[in-house]
Design a protein around this motif. Structure first.
Motif, PDB file in Angstrom:
ATOM      1  N   MET A   1       0.869  -1.014  -0.059  1.00  0.00           N
ATOM      2  CA  MET A   1       0.059   0.099   0.033  1.00  0.00           C
ATOM      3  C   MET A   1       0.886   1.234  -0.002  1.00  0.00           C
ATOM      4  O   MET A   1       0.452   2.378  -0.738  1.00  0.00           O
ATOM      5  CB  MET A   1      -0.987   0.026   1.114  1.00  0.00           C
ATOM      6  CG  MET A   1      -1.893  -1.181   1.173  1.00  0.00           C
ATOM      7  SD  MET A   1      -2.814  -1.430  -0.403  1.00  0.00           S
ATOM      8  CE  MET A   1      -3.834   0.150  -0.454  1.00  0.00           C
ATOM      9  N   ASP A   2       2.149   1.178   0.709  1.00  0.00           N
ATOM     10  CA  ASP A   2       2.964   2.538   0.679  1.00  0.00           C
ATOM     11  C   ASP A   2       3.499   2.546  -0.664  1.00  0.00           C
ATOM     12  O   ASP A   2       3.514   3.754  -1.426  1.00  0.00           O
ATOM     13  CB  ASP A   2       4.188   2.261   1.623  1.00  0.00           C
ATOM     14  CG  ASP A   2       3.792   2.083   3.110  1.00  0.00           C
ATOM     15  OD1 ASP A   2       2.537   2.842   3.271  1.00  0.00           O
ATOM     16  OD2 ASP A   2       4.173   1.623   4.151  1.00  0.00           O
TER      17      ASP A   2
ATOM     18  N   ALA B   1       0.849   4.193  -2.894  1.00  0.00           N
ATOM     19  CA  ALA B   1       0.567   5.634  -2.619  1.00  0.00           C
ATOM     20  C   ALA B   1       2.022   6.435  -3.238  1.00  0.00           C
ATOM     21  O   ALA B   1       1.750   7.804  -3.427  1.00  0.00           O
ATOM     22  CB  ALA B   1       0.462   5.920  -1.013  1.00  0.00           C
TER      23      ALA B   1
ATOM     24  N   ARG C   1      -8.749  -6.951  -1.352  1.00  0.00           N
ATOM     25  CA  ARG C   1      -9.715  -6.125  -1.028  1.00  0.00           C
ATOM     26  C   ARG C   1      -9.398  -4.459  -0.680  1.00  0.00           C
ATOM     27  O   ARG C   1     -10.029  -3.586  -1.048  1.00  0.00           O
ATOM     28  CB  ARG C   1     -10.385  -6.330   0.029  1.00  0.00           C
ATOM     29  CG  ARG C   1     -11.147  -7.811   0.167  1.00  0.00           C
ATOM     30  CD  ARG C   1     -11.926  -8.353   1.295  1.00  0.00           C
ATOM     31  NE  ARG C   1     -10.948  -8.821   2.404  1.00  0.00           N
ATOM     32  CZ  ARG C   1     -10.576  -9.808   2.675  1.00  0.00           C
ATOM     33  NH1 ARG C   1     -11.131 -10.717   1.668  1.00  0.00           N
ATOM     34  NH2 ARG C   1      -9.885 -10.194   3.536  1.00  0.00           N
ATOM     35  N   ARG C   2      -8.067  -4.240  -0.256  1.00  0.00           N
ATOM     36  CA  ARG C   2      -7.765  -3.095   0.054  1.00  0.00           C
ATOM     37  C   ARG C   2      -7.289  -2.109  -1.353  1.00  0.00           C
ATOM     38  O   ARG C   2      -7.451  -0.855  -1.291  1.00  0.00           O
ATOM     39  CB  ARG C   2      -6.192  -2.918   1.081  1.00  0.00           C
ATOM     40  CG  ARG C   2      -6.768  -3.496   2.489  1.00  0.00           C
ATOM     41  CD  ARG C   2      -5.476  -3.194   3.447  1.00  0.00           C
ATOM     42  NE  ARG C   2      -5.319  -1.711   3.245  1.00  0.00           N
ATOM     43  CZ  ARG C   2      -3.926  -1.247   4.062  1.00  0.00           C
ATOM     44  NH1 ARG C   2      -3.352  -2.186   4.818  1.00  0.00           N
ATOM     45  NH2 ARG C   2      -3.965   0.067   3.989  1.00  0.00           N
ATOM     46  N   ILE C   3      -6.699  -2.959  -1.815  1.00  0.00           N
ATOM     47  CA  ILE C   3      -6.204  -1.879  -3.505  1.00  0.00           C
ATOM     48  C   ILE C   3      -7.609  -1.622  -4.091  1.00  0.00           C
ATOM     49  O   ILE C   3      -7.740  -0.594  -4.722  1.00  0.00           O
ATOM     50  CB  ILE C   3      -5.589  -3.136  -4.322  1.00  0.00           C
ATOM     51  CG1 ILE C   3      -4.217  -3.242  -3.743  1.00  0.00           C
ATOM     52  CG2 ILE C   3      -5.293  -2.467  -5.639  1.00  0.00           C
ATOM     53  CD1 ILE C   3      -3.290  -4.386  -4.259  1.00  0.00           C
TER      54      ILE C   3
ATOM     55  N   GLU D   1     -10.547  -1.154  -2.923  1.00  0.00           N
ATOM     56  CA  GLU D   1     -11.308  -0.053  -2.030  1.00  0.00           C
ATOM     57  C   GLU D   1     -10.427   1.450  -2.178  1.00  0.00           C
ATOM     58  O   GLU D   1     -11.234   2.290  -2.366  1.00  0.00           O
ATOM     59  CB  GLU D   1     -11.211  -0.569  -0.718  1.00  0.00           C
ATOM     60  CG  GLU D   1     -11.945   0.564   0.096  1.00  0.00           C
ATOM     61  CD  GLU D   1     -12.269   0.024   1.626  1.00  0.00           C
ATOM     62  OE1 GLU D   1     -12.563   0.886   2.446  1.00  0.00           O
ATOM     63  OE2 GLU D   1     -11.997  -1.256   1.725  1.00  0.00           O
ATOM     64  N   GLU D   2      -8.986   1.228  -2.044  1.00  0.00           N
ATOM     65  CA  GLU D   2      -8.322   2.463  -1.752  1.00  0.00           C
ATOM     66  C   GLU D   2      -7.721   2.994  -3.160  1.00  0.00           C
ATOM     67  O   GLU D   2      -7.282   4.303  -3.476  1.00  0.00           O
ATOM     68  CB  GLU D   2      -7.302   2.291  -1.062  1.00  0.00           C
ATOM     69  CG  GLU D   2      -7.745   1.865   0.358  1.00  0.00           C
ATOM     70  CD  GLU D   2      -6.717   1.899   1.546  1.00  0.00           C
ATOM     71  OE1 GLU D   2      -5.514   2.565   1.261  1.00  0.00           O
ATOM     72  OE2 GLU D   2      -6.894   0.962   2.291  1.00  0.00           O
ATOM     73  N   HIS D   3      -7.651   1.961  -4.125  1.00  0.00           N
ATOM     74  CA  HIS D   3      -7.048   2.471  -5.350  1.00  0.00           C
ATOM     75  C   HIS D   3      -7.715   1.620  -6.773  1.00  0.00           C
ATOM     76  O   HIS D   3      -7.132   0.887  -7.266  1.00  0.00           O
ATOM     77  CB  HIS D   3      -5.630   1.796  -5.449  1.00  0.00           C
ATOM     78  CG  HIS D   3      -4.600   2.739  -4.627  1.00  0.00           C
ATOM     79  ND1 HIS D   3      -3.958   3.850  -4.866  1.00  0.00           N
ATOM     80  CD2 HIS D   3      -4.272   2.299  -3.249  1.00  0.00           C
ATOM     81  CE1 HIS D   3      -3.355   4.225  -3.746  1.00  0.00           C
ATOM     82  NE2 HIS D   3      -3.734   3.038  -2.801  1.00  0.00           N
TER      83      HIS D   3
END
Length: 477
Positions: A47-48, A51, A74-76, A78-80
């Motif tokens: 994730m870093d 970003a 799931r995080r990718i 949602e956030e990207h």
């Protein structure tokens, strides 16, 4: 010399096995020409990296310590949401694959699958990401009606909205490594568009131009791919082809519609495989040039009629622009006239002339089958015989031949295409004549001398008709 990175965005490879990351990186660069790579062994750092870096695509191992691939997916998503994800797993489980696709993964591969399938899947995902980014950029430019790099188009004299749309599209697709097809009639400036596309691409290599018209199979292969020493009689030394000379730059193939069938096959293989063989060599070389092609032919019609390969046509038309002819951007005629007259005056060592205000009006009534190139030739011819302070219109009249200076298409074709409503009465000949007079005066911007030539009548005859219109209470314009 610095090397161009492909794709324009980064590809992040995530796996806790360093040996797999190394082998996949080598395979992507060798087989796919993909060298814009970032590798990550620790899933907690992903994730870093997203970003911090311009990442467009992620390949993600499912089974990793610390943070699993499914949790990362799931995080990718949602956030990207703009970043594509390809899942690569050591497990061949249909339920897991379906679940990953439902969560937003682009594709799912098993590590034991053939590596070529994985590489093709990654290349396919890269192309889709490129198209998505280009569409977003193009939409934004149209909404803002802006050009980010107007200096790239400095050599193209225009104030036309259609040309501005072409410029905006070129800015959007310039970073792409996919082929660009430039269409348009002879003389519209297709090579200038190719030069602008190269300037916008930011590629470090040169622009290499080749005219494909008239090249037979052997000459085409030698010109593009080069040869090894002894490849044929007279080949005393090896020679690099145009593809190699354009490395990390742009290869521009003009008049691609005139390419013979055998040469079309060679070009198709170059585009499909990204590799080529110099004549006399059994070792392939990887092409590192972007291909830009141009033609005055209608390639879609040519491939329907069998004169051009369908598979090559669809490869070339990934990105395409159509340059409008000069007759459809008549507002550019005064700008181009000023530019070419000034250019010709400087070259001939003469003072820059003034010209009658009727000259742009006269030129605006002409179809310009030779487009911008023809207008340039007219301006140079007029300047070569110019003597007085004001430029004579005689040279332009001779070139145009006012008796044939109708619009494109011909007047006969325009009449044939006009359909009268069957349930309405026909106009009288008198009414039609009045309509023609008004149209001719409108095209000639009120100049009766030019309007009379458009109508094929004398100026006194036109003056009588205009007088009758005014006496009947109707304004001719």
């Amino acid at each position: 010399m610095s090397m161009n990175l492909y794709p324009g965005f980064g590809l992040l490879l995530v796996d806790d096995e360093p040996s797999y990351l190394r082998s996949l990186s080598i395979a992507l660069e060798r087989s796919g020409g993909i060298n814009h790579l970032h590798c990550c062994q620790d899933s907690r750092q992903v994730m870093d990296i997203l970003a911090r870096e311009n990442i467009g695509l992620v390949t993600l191992d499912l089974t990793m310590p610390h943070l699993s691939g499914e949790a990362l997916l799931r995080r990718i998503v949602e956030e990207h949401p703009d970043v594509g994800v390809i899942v690569i797993s050591g497990l061949n489980q249909v339920e897991t694959a379906v679940d990953c696709i439902k969560q937003g993964a682009f594709d799912y591969f098993v590590k034991t699958d053939e590596q070529s399938r994985l590489i093709e899947g990654i290349k396919r995902a890269i192309r889709l990401q490129e198209l998505r980014q280009e569409n977003l950029a193009l939409r934004q430019r149209f909404l803002d009606d802006t050009l980010e790099h107007p200096e790239a188009f400095a050599d193209i004299i225009t104030d036309d909205k259609g040309m501005r749309s072409v410029f905006q599209y070129l800015e959007s697709v310039a970073p792409s490594s996919q082929p660009l097809l430039i269409g348009g009639e002879s003389g519209v400036g297709k090579e200038l568009i190719a030069r602008a596309a190269h300037a916008l691409s930011g590629r470090h290599g040169p622009l290499v131009c080749v005219n494909a018209a008239g090249l037979d199979e052997g000459v085409f292969a030698d010109t593009l791919f080069g040869h090894e020493r002894g490849a044929f009689t007279g080949a005393d030394r090896p020679r690099a082809g145009m593809v190699e000379q354009a490395a990390d730059g742009t290869l521009f193939l003009d008049e691609i519609g005139d390419l013979n069938p055998a040469s079309q096959v060679k070009l198709l293989r170059l585009l499909q495989d990204g590799e080529y063989y110099p004549l006399g060599s059994d070792r392939p070389k990887r092409a590192r040039a972007r291909i830009v092609v141009a033609t005055h032919h209608d390639l879609e019609a040519c491939q329907r009629e069998g004169g051009f390969r369908k598979d090559l046509y669809y490869r070339l038309r990934t990105h395409q622009v159509q340059i409008p002819p000069l007759r459809r951007r008549r507002g550019d005629i005064p700008l181009l006239l000023d530019h070419f007259l000034a250019e010709a005056a400087d070259e001939l060592g003469k003072p820059r002339p003034t010209y009658p205000p009727e000259l742009p009006v006269l030129l605006g009534t002409y179809a310009f089958p030779g487009n911008v190139r023809e207008l340039r030739a007219m301006a140079y011819d007029a300047m070569s015989v110019h003597r007085s302070r004001t430029l004579s219109m005689a040279a332009f009249r001779r070139a145009i031949d006012p008796g044939l200076a109708g619009s494109e298409p011909s007047a006969e074709a325009s009449i044939e295409r006009h359909v009268f409503a069957p349930d309405e009465p026909l106009p009288t000949l008198h009414e039609v004549a009045d309509l023609l007079v008004r149209e001719a005066l409108q095209r000639a911007e009120g100049n009766q001398s030019i309007a009379s030539k458009l109508l094929g009548i004398s100026q006194p005859a036109l003056s009588k008709r205009v007088k009758k219109l005014r006496e009947s209470g109707a304004e001719p314009l």
